[in-house]
Design an enzyme around this catalytic site. Structure first.
Site, PDB file in Angstrom:
ATOM      1  N   ARG A   1       0.855  -1.181   0.000  1.00  0.00           N
ATOM      2  CA  ARG A   1       0.000   0.000   0.000  1.00  0.00           C
ATOM      3  C   ARG A   1       0.893   1.234   0.000  1.00  0.00           C
ATOM      4  O   ARG A   1       1.970   1.233   0.598  1.00  0.00           O
ATOM      5  CB  ARG A   1      -0.898   0.032   1.249  1.00  0.00           C
ATOM      6  CG  ARG A   1      -2.115  -0.889   1.169  1.00  0.00           C
ATOM      7  CD  ARG A   1      -3.167  -0.378   0.192  1.00  0.00           C
ATOM      8  NE  ARG A   1      -4.341  -1.246   0.120  1.00  0.00           N
ATOM      9  CZ  ARG A   1      -4.473  -2.260  -0.730  1.00  0.00           C
ATOM     10  NH1 ARG A   1      -3.517  -2.565  -1.580  1.00  0.00           N
ATOM     11  NH2 ARG A   1      -5.581  -2.977  -0.738  1.00  0.00           N
TER      12      ARG A   1
ATOM     13  N   ASP B   1       4.075  -0.050  -7.191  1.00  0.00           N
ATOM     14  CA  ASP B   1       2.762  -0.329  -7.782  1.00  0.00           C
ATOM     15  C   ASP B   1       1.680   0.453  -7.048  1.00  0.00           C
ATOM     16  O   ASP B   1       0.527   0.468  -7.482  1.00  0.00           O
ATOM     17  CB  ASP B   1       2.464  -1.833  -7.706  1.00  0.00           C
ATOM     18  CG  ASP B   1       1.195  -2.200  -8.450  1.00  0.00           C
ATOM     19  OD1 ASP B   1       1.078  -1.796  -9.634  1.00  0.00           O
ATOM     20  OD2 ASP B   1       0.303  -2.853  -7.864  1.00  0.00           O
TER      21      ASP B   1
ATOM     22  N   HIS C   1      -1.154   0.429  -9.671  1.00  0.00           N
ATOM     23  CA  HIS C   1      -1.867  -0.544  -8.832  1.00  0.00           C
ATOM     24  C   HIS C   1      -2.408  -1.694  -9.694  1.00  0.00           C
ATOM     25  O   HIS C   1      -3.586  -2.039  -9.628  1.00  0.00           O
ATOM     26  CB  HIS C   1      -2.997   0.133  -8.050  1.00  0.00           C
ATOM     27  CG  HIS C   1      -3.319  -0.555  -6.754  1.00  0.00           C
ATOM     28  ND1 HIS C   1      -3.588   0.111  -5.593  1.00  0.00           N
ATOM     29  CD2 HIS C   1      -3.394  -1.877  -6.438  1.00  0.00           C
ATOM     30  CE1 HIS C   1      -3.835  -0.760  -4.618  1.00  0.00           C
ATOM     31  NE2 HIS C   1      -3.727  -1.983  -5.124  1.00  0.00           N
TER      32      HIS C   1
HETATM   33  P1  NAD Z   1      -1.582 -11.529   4.259  1.00  0.00           P
HETATM   34  O1  NAD Z   1      -2.601 -11.098   5.264  1.00  0.00           O
HETATM   35  O2  NAD Z   1      -1.595 -12.953   3.790  1.00  0.00           O
HETATM   36  O3  NAD Z   1      -0.112 -11.247   4.843  1.00  0.00           O
HETATM   37  C1  NAD Z   1       0.233 -10.072   5.489  1.00  0.00           C
HETATM   38  C2  NAD Z   1       1.381 -10.402   6.447  1.00  0.00           C
HETATM   39  O4  NAD Z   1       1.820  -9.172   7.026  1.00  0.00           O
HETATM   40  C3  NAD Z   1       0.979 -11.349   7.583  1.00  0.00           C
HETATM   41  O5  NAD Z   1       1.897 -12.408   7.677  1.00  0.00           O
HETATM   42  C4  NAD Z   1       1.019 -10.447   8.810  1.00  0.00           C
HETATM   43  O6  NAD Z   1       1.406 -11.135   9.989  1.00  0.00           O
HETATM   44  C5  NAD Z   1       2.075  -9.438   8.400  1.00  0.00           C
HETATM   45  N1  NAD Z   1       2.040  -8.211   9.174  1.00  0.00           N
HETATM   46  C6  NAD Z   1       0.965  -7.604   9.743  1.00  0.00           C
HETATM   47  N2  NAD Z   1       1.363  -6.505  10.416  1.00  0.00           N
HETATM   48  C7  NAD Z   1       2.699  -6.435  10.269  1.00  0.00           C
HETATM   49  C8  NAD Z   1       3.695  -5.535  10.742  1.00  0.00           C
HETATM   50  N3  NAD Z   1       3.375  -4.500  11.526  1.00  0.00           N
HETATM   51  N4  NAD Z   1       4.972  -5.756  10.383  1.00  0.00           N
HETATM   52  C9  NAD Z   1       5.310  -6.818   9.608  1.00  0.00           C
HETATM   53  N5  NAD Z   1       4.416  -7.714   9.146  1.00  0.00           N
HETATM   54  C10 NAD Z   1       3.139  -7.523   9.473  1.00  0.00           C
HETATM   55  O7  NAD Z   1      -1.688 -10.513   3.057  1.00  0.00           O
HETATM   56  P2  NAD Z   1      -1.310 -10.741   1.522  1.00  0.00           P
HETATM   57  O8  NAD Z   1      -2.466 -11.364   0.816  1.00  0.00           O
HETATM   58  O9  NAD Z   1       0.033 -11.356   1.426  1.00  0.00           O
HETATM   59  O10 NAD Z   1      -1.247  -9.201   1.051  1.00  0.00           O
HETATM   60  C11 NAD Z   1      -0.314  -8.281   1.600  1.00  0.00           C
HETATM   61  C12 NAD Z   1      -0.711  -6.873   1.241  1.00  0.00           C
HETATM   62  O11 NAD Z   1      -0.582  -6.692  -0.169  1.00  0.00           O
HETATM   63  C13 NAD Z   1      -2.203  -6.531   1.520  1.00  0.00           C
HETATM   64  O12 NAD Z   1      -2.383  -6.056   2.844  1.00  0.00           O
HETATM   65  C14 NAD Z   1      -2.510  -5.460   0.505  1.00  0.00           C
HETATM   66  O13 NAD Z   1      -2.343  -4.180   1.097  1.00  0.00           O
HETATM   67  C15 NAD Z   1      -1.445  -5.653  -0.580  1.00  0.00           C
HETATM   68  N6  NAD Z   1      -2.038  -6.044  -1.873  1.00  0.00           N
HETATM   69  C16 NAD Z   1      -1.714  -5.304  -2.966  1.00  0.00           C
HETATM   70  C17 NAD Z   1      -2.229  -5.664  -4.215  1.00  0.00           C
HETATM   71  C18 NAD Z   1      -1.873  -4.914  -5.467  1.00  0.00           C
HETATM   72  O14 NAD Z   1      -2.546  -5.067  -6.499  1.00  0.00           O
HETATM   73  N7  NAD Z   1      -0.818  -4.106  -5.467  1.00  0.00           N
HETATM   74  C19 NAD Z   1      -3.094  -6.756  -4.317  1.00  0.00           C
HETATM   75  C20 NAD Z   1      -3.392  -7.486  -3.172  1.00  0.00           C
HETATM   76  C21 NAD Z   1      -2.860  -7.121  -1.946  1.00  0.00           C
END
Ligand code: NAD
Length: 332
Positions: A236, A260, A297
């Site tokens: 994000r 992105d 994005h």
């Molecule tokens: P997920 O929930 O599977 O994994 C997120 C990880 O981050 C978890 O292991 C969690 O423990 C960890 N985490 C939480 N707080 C934290 C902190 N303070 N410090 C370090 N780690 C921490 O999520 P995911 O499906 O892997 O997605 C990750 C992120 O990618 C989403 O939150 C979203 O913002 C972003 N995303 C972006 C796109 C895009 O098109 N660019 C698409 C999907 C998701």
């Protein structure tokens, strides 16, 4: 009577996916172009659910209006939910999301940004089309043997990590909930953020945007990084303080950045703004660096992901109607 869903911020490709999947559900869908905010929330009157995307503003004020309009469900057609005030929604409106539509899509785009920045294929593409076959300025580095620092080891980055390991990179990881079994299987090392900053050649952000992670990449953390570090953000925008990133790029501390997402993306991303003068000086500055790639994005944007997003979003709403357990509900 048909269940009515107001979709916000849709593009033709969303409408194609949702119309196709909705044949199975039969909801009454109305598509609105802008992203949900306090100005257009009156449009939700008469609808049972709203379907929103990453740049919607579902703050307390908007949620109050949704509740007044008797909207019962906010269905996010994305994974992140940082734009929804969950406290305001509590006990009034259900919030559901699509936690995993294609982690492969985002992991693969992340890798594409790394490879492109490193091997400069975007420049080579333009050069050879203009008859310039020189290699000056195109030198990269072997990623094999380098160290990647991954912040957040969830669904997306676990796929990325497996690929990076196959390519022969060492992986340092930081997560507030480390998965030690995964770390052992793929021979990666969980460490402190400071250790990761000091040792990673490429840093990639995959944690959610929360109060704790907002501006996790800032002036102080950048100062701790290796000279010439590559930073990739497909998480994000607000994970990075863009001012600090720009200073790091100007001072050459940061060797390359692949973004992105961008903290002020809602004005530009997903839209064709090519016929307007860019009035965001920060974005304009980012785009002026020849070692920065900005994508709009689009990491999620694959055929498979779009299909899964539509399927899960409509199923989430159907489960609410059927009073089934909401497996994808987001709560405070
Ligand atoms: P997920 O929930 O599977 O994994 C997120 C990880 O981050 C978890 O292991 C969690 O423990 C960890 N985490 C939480 N707080 C934290 C902190 N303070 N410090 C370090 N780690 C921490 O999520 P995911 O499906 O892997 O997605 C990750 C992120 O990618 C989403 O939150 C979203 O913002 C972003 N995303 C972006 C796109 C895009 O098109 N660019 C698409 C999907 C998701």
């Amino acid at each position: 009577m048909n269940y009515k869903i107001a979709f916000f911020d849709t593009k033709p490709y969303d409408e194609v996916s949702f119309n196709q999947i909705n044949q199975k559900f039969g909801f009454e869908i109305k598509y609105f172009k802008g992203h949900l905010n306090i100005n257009n929330v009156p449009l939700t009157k008469g609808f049972d659910a709203v379907c929103i995307f990453v740049n919607a503003v579902a703050n307390a004020e908007v949620i109050d209006e949704l509740a007044k309009n008797d909207v019962k469900v906010i269905a996010l057609r994305c994974a992140g939910y940082n734009n929804v005030d969950l406290n305001a929604a509590k006990n009034r409106i259900k919030v559901v999301r699509v936690p995993a539509y294609s982690p492969y899509a985002v992991a693969e785009h992340t890798l594409a940004l790394m490879l492109t920045l490193n091997r400069k294929t975007h420049k080579a593409y333009n050069r050879t089309r203009e008859g310039n076959f020189a290699l000056n300025g195109l030198m990269g580095f072997d990623m094999h043997g380098k160290t990647a620092g991954i912040i957040g080891t969830g669904k997306i980055s676990k796929i990325l990590i497996q690929t990076l390991r196959t390519m022969g990179l060492k992986v340092l990881a930081y997560d507030i909930f480390p998965d030690y079994a995964f770390a052992e299987k793929y021979e990666i090392e969980y460490c402190s953020l400071d250790y990761l900053y000091a040792n990673a050649d490429i840093i990639s952000l995959h944690c959610p945007l929360t109060k704790d992670t907002e501006y996790i990449i800032n002036e102080t953390s950048i100062a701790k990084m290796k000279n010439g570090v590559m930073i990739i953000n497909t998480g994000r925008g607000k994970l990075i303080d863009t001012h600090a990133l720009i200073q790091g790029l100007k001072s050459k501390k940061i060797g390359a950045a692949g973004l992105d997402v961008y903290e002020e993306e809602s004005e530009y991303f997903f839209e064709d703004r090519s016929n307007r003068v860019m009035d965001d000086d920060i974005l304009a500055r980012l785009l002026s660096f020849n070692n920065v790639i900005v994508t709009s994005h689009q990491a999620f944007f694959t055929q498979e992901a779009m299909h899964n997003i539509a399927e899960t979003t409509l199923q989430n709403i159907q489960d609410f109607i059927d009073e089934k357990p909401l497996v994808n509900e987001v709560t405070v």
